[in-house]
Design an enzyme around this catalytic site. Structure first.
Site, PDB file in Angstrom:
ATOM      1  CB  SER A  27     -12.352   8.586   0.291  1.00  0.00           C
ATOM      2  OG  SER A  27     -11.292   8.138  -0.521  1.00  0.00           O
ATOM      3  CG  ASN A  28      -7.466   7.326   1.894  1.00  0.00           C
ATOM      4  OD1 ASN A  28      -6.692   7.709   1.022  1.00  0.00           O
ATOM      5  ND2 ASN A  28      -7.972   6.104   1.896  1.00  0.00           N
TER       6      ASN A  28
END
Ligand code: PMT
Length: 228
Positions: A27-28
Site C-alpha cells: 500500500s502507500n
C-alpha cells in the site's frame, strides 16, 4: 436568478491495498484527507458526491449528500468507479492507487522460516483514471491528481495528456509537511488548454474549497460549450 443545478461528483480517496497473504499487503502513505476534504467541499457547495474510499482512519462524513463507498483493493475501486461513473458530471481521482499487485496471493501466512530472500512477482493493477475515457466512456469533467517528487510540471502534463484529463492537480510529495498524510497541501493546476496556476500552501480543507470552486466553474463552462 435561478440557482445553478446541482452537479454529481465522483471522488476517489485514500490508498488501495494489494494483499500478499492474509496478514500482509502492499500500500502507500495516503491518509485520505485530501479526497475527503474535496468530498466535504463539494457537498458543502450543494453537490451530490459518491466518495469511493480505500481504507482510511477518517470518520464517515456526516453530510447526507456524500455516499461513502468503502473499498480495499484497486480492483474493487475500479469496479466501484465503473458502476457509478455513468451518473457523474465531474470525476476527481485523488486516491493513491497501488500501481502493482502480487501475481500470487498466498491463502496462508507466508512463514519466515520458508524464506531466504523473498522475491515478489508483481503485475500492474487497473489504471482507473486512465480507463475513465475510453474503457468506461466518461464524457464529464475529468480531474486527475499527480503525486511527483521531481519534474513536477513535465510529469503532470504528460499524465494529463495520456489519461485524457481536463485538469491535473499536481503536488510535490517530496516536500515536508504537504502531500501524503499531512494537514496541508500546495498544488499546481495544469489545464488541458495549456494554462497553469498555483494554489499556495494551505490546509487541505481550505484548498479543497478553492479547488471545488474552480472545478465547478470549469465543468459548467465545458457543459455549456458541449451543449451548443
Ligand atoms: O490522502 P492524503 O494523505 O491526503 O494525500 C493526498 C495525496 C498526496 C494522495 C493526493 O494529493 C494525491 O496526489 N493523489 C494522487 C496520488 C497518486 O497516486 O498519484 P499518481 O501520480 O501515481 O497517479 C496519477 C493519477 O492516476 C491519480 O489521479 C491516481 O488516482 C490515478 N491512478 C493511478 C494509478 C492507478 N492504477 N489508477 C489510477 O487511477
Amino acid at each position: 436568478m435561478t440557482p445553478a443545478p446541482t452537479l454529481h461528483f465522483l471522488i476517489t480517496a485514500g490508498p488501495t491495498r494489494e494483499p500478499i497473504d492474509p496478514v500482509r499487503f502492499i500500500s502507500n502513505r495516503s491518509s485520505g484527507k485530501m479526497g475527503y476534504a474535496l468530498a466535504e467541499a463539494a457537498a458543502g457547495a450543494g453537490h451530490e458526491v459518491d466518495l469511493i474510499s480505500g481504507p482510511v482512519a477518517i470518520p464517515v462524513p456526516a453530510d447526507p449528500r456524500i455516499r461513502l463507498v468503502p473499498v480495499e483493493s484497486t480492483r474493487q475501486m475500479y469496479e466501484a468507479v465503473k458502476a457509478r461513473l455513468g451518473e457523474a458530471d465531474v470525476a476527481i481521482m485523488a486516491a493513491a492507487v497501488a500501481d502493482y499487485r502480487p501475481v500470487q496471493v498466498s491463502s496462508q501466512k507466508v512463514k519466515k522460516s520458508q524464506q531466504g530472500d523473498w522475491v515478489l512477482h508483481l503485475q500492474k493493477t487497473e489504471d482507473i483514471l486512465g480507463s475513465a475515457r475510453e474503457a468506461l466512456g466518461f464524457a464529464g469533467f475529468l480531474v486527475g491528481f499527480a503525486a511527483e517528487t521531481e519534474n513536477l510540471e513535465a510529469y503532470a502534463r504528460e499524465k494529463m495528456k495520456r489519461k485524457r484529463c481536463d485538469l491535473m492537480v499536481a503536488n510535490d510529495v517530496s516536500q515536508p509537511g504537504i502531500g501524503f498524510d499531512s494537514e496541508e497541501n500546495e498544488v499546481w493546476l495544469f489545464h488541458a488548454d495549456g494554462g497553469c496556476e498555483r494554489l499556495p500552501r494551505a490546509a487541505k480543507t481550505v484548498l479543497a474549497r478553492e479547488l471545488v470552486r474552480i472545478i465547478e466553474r470549469l465543468a459548467r463552462d465545458r457543459m455549456r460549450a458541449t451543449s451548443t
